[in-house]
Design an enzyme around this catalytic site. Structure first.
Site, mmCIF file in Angstrom:
data_model
loop_
_atom_site.group_PDB
_atom_site.id
_atom_site.type_symbol
_atom_site.label_atom_id
_atom_site.label_comp_id
_atom_site.label_asym_id
_atom_site.label_seq_id
_atom_site.Cartn_x
_atom_site.Cartn_y
_atom_site.Cartn_z
ATOM 1 C CE1 TYR A 27 -3.803 2.807 0.669
ATOM 2 C CE2 TYR A 27 -1.984 3.827 1.838
ATOM 3 C CZ TYR A 27 -3.486 3.264 0.865
ATOM 4 O OH TYR A 27 -4.113 4.265 0.941
ATOM 5 C CB SER A 109 -4.132 10.908 5.275
ATOM 6 O OG SER A 109 -4.990 10.370 4.450
ATOM 7 C CD GLN A 129 -6.285 14.294 1.250
ATOM 8 O OE1 GLN A 129 -6.201 13.333 2.368
ATOM 9 N NE2 GLN A 129 -7.335 13.398 0.487
ATOM 10 C CE1 TYR A 131 -8.085 11.311 -1.533
ATOM 11 C CE2 TYR A 131 -8.417 10.554 0.945
ATOM 12 C CZ TYR A 131 -7.724 11.115 -0.795
ATOM 13 O OH TYR A 131 -6.566 10.582 -0.873
ATOM 14 C CB THR A 157 -7.192 15.070 -2.560
ATOM 15 O OG1 THR A 157 -5.919 15.288 -1.325
ATOM 16 C CG2 THR A 157 -6.133 14.018 -3.222
ATOM 17 C CG HIS A 280 -2.805 10.693 -5.263
ATOM 18 N ND1 HIS A 280 -3.843 11.581 -4.651
ATOM 19 C CD2 HIS A 280 -2.589 9.322 -3.872
ATOM 20 C CE1 HIS A 280 -4.340 10.757 -3.707
ATOM 21 N NE2 HIS A 280 -4.359 10.555 -3.072
ATOM 22 N N GLY A 333 5.745 11.790 1.087
ATOM 23 C CA GLY A 333 4.486 11.400 1.822
ATOM 24 C C GLY A 333 5.063 9.581 2.363
#
EC number: 1.-.-.-
Length: 384
Positions: A27, A109, A129, A131, A157, A280, A333
């Site tokens: 991941y 995140s 951040q 979504y 994002t 990304h 990251g």
């Protein structure tokens, strides 16, 4: 932990790989499809070369930078990476506190497993951040929660309207949520340091991890036989939704995932204070151009915005090259998450110290005293 043999950011990766089940390592490490975008992110830095100045008197070197009224000690920070609490115990807090102690920006995140309220309390200067959900009511609810938690800077994002190709993850047994299987159980048992120090420790003290910040309400558990992460209706998000976010959010607003000049101009017109040029980390559309290659035209298009960049940063020289092309700050990251896996908060701080020392040394060798002096006149492009 003895860090004497960890001399660059890439040295953390093989150590993290040995500590993690293959699913979790995949991941962090893998990208989309054939990983062409990941490769291009690194290749782009090789296409730029320095033209050093000499005899400039570089004894007063200073790499601090101001972003949205906040002074940071270095022009780099920690990118948002989901699930970080799965490879490092309390990973989101570890990353945020390390960044705070080192005086660099960190972005939490929205796909994290620790409640945003806990992270904001532990490291108040952290950025969040998000979504955006697929409907206006849920957007407002999420923004209200982020604001109430105490976050000041919001990063939206925008480059994942649908789930990306899970091919490489699937081959390594990764899914979100993780599905129980004999393979998953074996990989966990065969990595006892991770099993005891991170997963079982988390279960014992905090229960099964959930997607805590995906929406205003609590999301799915990380381990599930059937539940899928909510991507519903994200494919119809448009600029009108971003305008609505701007109306609801009174702090600095950053848009992440911009790769075109036209989109940067639209973002500025819609009220974005900052833009993170990003593909990304090569995890989105495979075959996309490197952010470094489009950074100059985007920075030129929106002189009033704070332009930043992520994807591919590994060295102090990478930081300088990105700054020379118009970035105010850059983010990494993968490396910081590998460092957290290896050494927790001390590992992250060591990673920061490596990058900071490289940048300081490289500034002296380039012939400058302040990162604000880095511009295109100190760079030549391959073939020019």
């Amino acid at each position: 932990m003895n860090y004497s043999k960890i001399l660059c950011l890439d040295d953390f990766q093989p150590l993290a790989r040995s500590r993690l089940p293959r699913q979790l390592y995949s991941y962090i490490a893998n990208g989309a499809d054939d990983e062409q975008s990941m490769a291009r992110n690194r290749e782009a830095f090789g296409a730029l070369a320095f033209t050093p100045r000499v005899l400039q008197g570089v004894a007063e070197r200073e790499q601090g930078v101001e972003i949205f009224g906040q002074r940071y000690a270095s022009p780099f920070g920690i990118s948002p990476v989901g699930l970080s609490a799965m490879w490092c115990y309390r990973g989101d807090i570890v990353l945020a506190k390390a960044a705070q102690d080192c005086e660099i920006p960190a972005v939490m995140s929205g796909a994290s497993l620790i409640r945003m309220e806990e992270v904001a309390a532990a490291a108040p200067g952290t950025w969040f951040q998000a979504y955006m959900p697929g409907d206006e009511k849920r957007i407002v609810e999420l923004l209200d929660r982020i604001k109430a938690a105490g976050f000041r800077t919001l990063v939206v994002t925008v480059d994942l309207p649908v789930q990306v190709n899970p091919e490489r993850y699937a081959k390594n047994g990764f899914s979100t949520p993780l599905r129980p299987s004999m393979r998953l159980a074996f990989d966990g048992i065969s990595h006892p340091r991770w099993l005891m120090g991170t997963f079982l420790r988390t279960l014992a003290r905090h229960g099964m991890p959930h997607f805590e910040n995906w929406r205003a309400e609590r999301g799915a558990p990380i381990l599930s036989s059937s539940v899928k992460r909510d991507m519903v209706a994200r494919d119809h998000l448009c600029w009108d939704h971003f305008k609505m976010v701007r109306k609801c959010w009174d702090g600095p607003l950053v848009i992440k995932g911009v790769m075109r000049r036209e989109d940067a101009e639209m973002a500025a017109r819609c009220g974005a204070d900052g833009i993170i040029v990003s593909n990304h980390g090569g995890r989105q559309l495979d075959g996309a151009v490197s952010p470094l290659d489009v950074l100059p035209e985007i920075a030129d298009a929106v002189p009033g915005a704070t332009v930043m960049m992520d994807s591919g940063i590994r060295r102090g020289t990478d930081v300088m090259k990105a700054l020379s092309q118009g970035a105010r700050c850059v983010f990494n990251g993968r490396s910081f998450n590998f460092a957290a896996t290896v050494g927790g908060i001390d590992g992250v701080k060591h990673a920061v110290s490596i990058l900071r020392a490289e940048l300081d040394r490289d500034m002296a060798l380039l012939g400058i005293n302040h990162v604000g002096e880095i511009d295109g006149t100190l760079i030549r492009r391959k073939g020019a």
